[in-house]
Scaffold this motif. Structure first.
Motif, PDB file in Angstrom:
ATOM      1  N   UNK A 195       2.472  10.490   6.164  1.00 17.25           N
ATOM      2  CA  UNK A 195       2.516   9.455   5.198  1.00 17.25           C
ATOM      3  C   UNK A 195       3.281   8.638   5.511  1.00 17.25           C
ATOM      4  N   UNK A 196       2.338   7.395   6.424  1.00 14.44           N
ATOM      5  CA  UNK A 196       2.874   5.963   7.283  1.00 14.44           C
ATOM      6  C   UNK A 196       3.873   4.854   5.958  1.00 14.44           C
ATOM      7  N   UNK A 197       2.590   4.655   4.935  1.00 15.85           N
ATOM      8  CA  UNK A 197       2.971   3.454   4.078  1.00 15.85           C
ATOM      9  C   UNK A 197       4.251   3.790   2.712  1.00 15.85           C
ATOM     10  N   UNK A 198       4.345   5.112   2.872  1.00 22.26           N
ATOM     11  CA  UNK A 198       5.528   5.144   1.665  1.00 22.26           C
ATOM     12  C   UNK A 198       6.637   5.521   2.854  1.00 22.26           C
ATOM     13  N   UNK A 199       6.358   6.358   3.847  1.00 24.76           N
ATOM     14  CA  UNK A 199       7.812   6.076   4.881  1.00 24.76           C
ATOM     15  C   UNK A 199       8.175   4.768   5.255  1.00 24.76           C
ATOM     16  N   UNK A 200       7.483   4.014   5.611  1.00 21.13           N
ATOM     17  CA  UNK A 200       7.842   2.163   6.326  1.00 21.13           C
ATOM     18  C   UNK A 200       8.797   2.302   4.698  1.00 21.13           C
ATOM     19  N   UNK A 201       7.989   2.505   3.748  1.00 22.20           N
ATOM     20  CA  UNK A 201       8.958   1.344   2.460  1.00 22.20           C
ATOM     21  C   UNK A 201      10.035   2.072   2.459  1.00 22.20           C
ATOM     22  N   UNK A 202      10.324   3.395   2.642  1.00 25.11           N
ATOM     23  CA  UNK A 202      11.422   3.754   2.834  1.00 25.11           C
ATOM     24  C   UNK A 202      12.381   4.116   3.442  1.00 25.11           C
ATOM     25  N   UNK A 203      11.438   3.407   4.804  1.00 28.94           N
ATOM     26  CA  UNK A 203      12.304   3.292   5.714  1.00 28.94           C
ATOM     27  C   UNK A 203      13.357   2.133   5.242  1.00 28.94           C
ATOM     28  N   UNK A 204      12.332   0.938   5.040  1.00 32.50           N
ATOM     29  CA  UNK A 204      12.381  -0.555   4.266  1.00 32.50           C
ATOM     30  C   UNK A 204      13.903  -0.469   3.980  1.00 32.50           C
TER      31      UNK A 204
ATOM     32  N   UNK B  38      -0.340  10.561  -3.569  1.00 34.68           N
ATOM     33  CA  UNK B  38       1.203  11.466  -3.693  1.00 34.68           C
ATOM     34  C   UNK B  38       2.264  10.896  -4.833  1.00 34.68           C
ATOM     35  N   UNK B  39       2.650  11.494  -5.558  1.00 30.68           N
ATOM     36  CA  UNK B  39       3.291  10.996  -6.406  1.00 30.68           C
ATOM     37  C   UNK B  39       5.013  11.418  -6.399  1.00 30.68           C
ATOM     38  N   UNK B  40       5.126  12.672  -5.463  1.00 35.06           N
ATOM     39  CA  UNK B  40       6.591  12.710  -5.294  1.00 35.06           C
ATOM     40  C   UNK B  40       7.309  12.310  -3.681  1.00 35.06           C
ATOM     41  N   UNK B  41       7.621  11.435  -4.088  1.00 33.17           N
ATOM     42  CA  UNK B  41       8.235  10.351  -2.736  1.00 33.17           C
ATOM     43  C   UNK B  41       9.265  11.538  -1.825  1.00 33.17           C
ATOM     44  N   UNK B  42       8.660  11.109  -0.026  1.00 37.04           N
ATOM     45  CA  UNK B  42       8.742  12.201   0.833  1.00 37.04           C
ATOM     46  C   UNK B  42       8.817  11.417   2.275  1.00 37.04           C
ATOM     47  N   UNK B  43       9.836  11.031   3.062  1.00 33.56           N
ATOM     48  CA  UNK B  43      10.049   9.974   4.286  1.00 33.56           C
ATOM     49  C   UNK B  43       9.527  11.745   5.524  1.00 33.56           C
ATOM     50  N   UNK B  44       8.124  10.820   5.386  1.00 30.61           N
ATOM     51  CA  UNK B  44       7.106  11.457   7.075  1.00 30.61           C
ATOM     52  C   UNK B  44       6.660  10.299   7.221  1.00 30.61           C
ATOM     53  N   UNK B  45       6.613  10.115   8.141  1.00 26.43           N
ATOM     54  CA  UNK B  45       6.297   9.220   9.194  1.00 26.43           C
ATOM     55  C   UNK B  45       4.567   9.182   9.267  1.00 26.43           C
ATOM     56  N   UNK B  46       4.579  10.164   9.886  1.00 27.47           N
ATOM     57  CA  UNK B  46       3.360  10.985  10.566  1.00 27.47           C
ATOM     58  C   UNK B  46       1.777  10.556   9.058  1.00 27.47           C
TER      59      UNK B  46
ATOM     60  N   UNK C  38      17.439   8.754   0.870  1.00 25.14           N
ATOM     61  CA  UNK C  38      16.635   8.113   0.119  1.00 25.14           C
ATOM     62  C   UNK C  38      15.386   8.076  -0.776  1.00 25.14           C
ATOM     63  N   UNK C  39      14.745   8.989   0.450  1.00 22.61           N
ATOM     64  CA  UNK C  39      13.200  10.250  -0.370  1.00 22.61           C
ATOM     65  C   UNK C  39      14.010  10.727  -1.254  1.00 22.61           C
ATOM     66  N   UNK C  40      14.498  11.556  -0.944  1.00 17.22           N
ATOM     67  CA  UNK C  40      15.202  12.395  -2.030  1.00 17.22           C
ATOM     68  C   UNK C  40      15.726  11.540  -3.009  1.00 17.22           C
ATOM     69  N   UNK C  41      16.643  10.792  -2.985  1.00 21.94           N
ATOM     70  CA  UNK C  41      16.531   9.835  -4.317  1.00 21.94           C
ATOM     71  C   UNK C  41      16.232   9.807  -5.550  1.00 21.94           C
ATOM     72  N   UNK C  42      14.958   9.370  -4.801  1.00 18.17           N
ATOM     73  CA  UNK C  42      13.657   9.326  -5.862  1.00 18.17           C
ATOM     74  C   UNK C  42      12.869   9.946  -5.894  1.00 18.17           C
TER      75      UNK C  42
ATOM     76  N   UNK D  44       0.488  -0.858   0.123  1.00 18.86           N
ATOM     77  CA  UNK D  44      -0.007  -0.200  -0.347  1.00 18.86           C
ATOM     78  C   UNK D  44       0.873   1.803   0.067  1.00 18.86           C
ATOM     79  N   UNK D  45       0.787   2.434  -0.912  1.00 19.14           N
ATOM     80  CA  UNK D  45       1.759   3.965  -0.595  1.00 19.14           C
ATOM     81  C   UNK D  45      -0.041   4.538  -0.545  1.00 19.14           C
TER      82      UNK D  45
END
Length: 362
Positions: free
Chosen positions: A270-279, A260-268, A291-295, A256-257
């Motif tokens: 954007x929890x699903x996207x951020x969990x993938x980034x963290x992994x 929003x197309x632009x990837x950021x790391x914001x656990x509060x 990692x998020x900035x690189x995408x 699940x994501x």
């Protein structure tokens, strides 16, 4: 010899107090690791997953490699309440041990054992039960949560007494430290209370029978499963350590994501996207913001491709070791046999000390 810090009041074992004392423990462990014994373990309810690895397994291997004496329990008695698991218990236990060995636990330095093979450990349950009330067990928040999620029409006595059984797990080997998540602090407090009450009733101030164990809280971040909920064996939303590269790719593709197309790391936010980034960051050894900035604007598909590659590259050696070990189930059984024998000797010595203190040697 095992070491524990001087125990303060029981209410100091709240999360803030446990973290403060955990920092003290880490300093002491670095200075004299060989004087500490740790108890940790799992219920054999299925193969371990990435959340287990980053949440607990890595830390166990770290402590082992520092020189801490590790006691690792396969809590087979605690899954007897789950008929689906109990019917395949041998397979589940061996799979759990394979995950341990593949992750780096060394049976030459860590004692890996099962509840059912250490009768002296389980004998401690009876005197320990005499030291707690039914009301105290009923108020335990972790017991309440386990009962609520058990999906059973009636609660067995075994499930109700889990905290006391866990106290026996910890105290039989006089573990000074117990690596736990904060949700397990109520169980650990039961062990501390039982140790204190036993010492007050049967020991002496100068010669207590049991140390009061300390929590070593994990600093590992929470990883979400592919459905956005906490990663869990029972929810079917986890990537198993033993998953193949293709299985991993399929599971991550379905994760699940958000829209929003632009990837950021914001656990509060954007929890699903951020969990993938963290992994991905954990597997790559990088900062998740980096990692998020690189995408950036390349979207969820690029994120999932990166996560898949990062997982498969990071865990390829572990999976290869596990596959090799799985080809020799006899080795797994020898690891358990040797660990059970070592744990049984420790438990027998503790039970003899307990019986002497209680005056029940006949």
């Amino acid at each position: 010899m095992t070491t524990t810090l001087d125990s303060g009041p029981s209410d100091d074992l709240g999360v803030a107090g446990a973290r403060r004392r955990g920092a003290e423990l880490e300093r002491s462990i670095r200075e004299r690791p060989g004087t500490f014994r740790a108890l940790t373990g799992d219920r054999p309810t299925g193969r371990l997953h990435l959340g287990h690895y980053f949440g607990t397994l890595q830390n166990r291997v770290r402590l082992q490699n520092m020189g801490v004496e590790m006691m690792v329990l396969v809590a087979d008695y605690q899954v007897l309440t789950d008929r689906d698991v109990a019917d395949r218990l041998t397979e589940r236990v061996e799979d759990l041990v394979l995950d341990y060995l593949a992750a780096g636990l060394d049976p030459g330095r860590a004692t890996i054992f099962t509840h059912s093979a250490v009768p002296a450990l389980n004998q401690l349950l009876l005197p320990f039960l005499s030291l707690v009330s039914v009301a105290e067990l009923g108020r335990n928040p972790t017991v309440k949560d386990e009962i609520a999620h058990s999906r059973q029409s009636a609660v067995s006595g075994l499930m109700f007494t889990y905290p006391v059984h866990q106290a026996a797990d910890i105290l039989f080997c006089k573990a000074g430290i117990v690596p736990v998540g904060q949700d397990q602090l109520p169980h650990l407090e039961v062990a501390r209370v039982i140790a204190r009450r036993f010492n007050n009733r049967y020991g002496t101030p100068s010669n207590p029978v049991f140390p009061e164990p300390e929590a070593l809280l994990s600093a590992a971040p929470l990883l979400l499963g592919t459905d956005g909920a906490k990663m869990s064996k029972s929810r079917g939303n986890a990537v198993a350590l033993a998953a193949t590269a293709d299985e991993t790719a399929r599971l991550i593709r379905g994760a699940k994501t958000d829209a929003e197309r632009h990837i950021t790391y914001d656990p509060i936010a954007r929890p699903e996207v951020s969990s993938l980034v963290l992994l991905a960051a954990l597997c790559l050894g990088r900062d998740p913001h980096e990692v998020a900035a690189g995408i950036g604007g390349r979207g969820a598909a690029a994120l999932k491709a990166l996560v898949t590659d990062a997982i498969n590259d990071h865990f390829a050696p572990l999976r290869a070791r596990r596959a090799e070990l799985a080809g020799d189930r006899g080795h797994v059984r020898r690891v358990l046999r040797d660990g059970n024998a070592r744990a049984a000797a420790v438990a027998a010595a503790t039970l003899a000390e307990v019986r002497t203190a209680m005056g029940v040697l006949y």
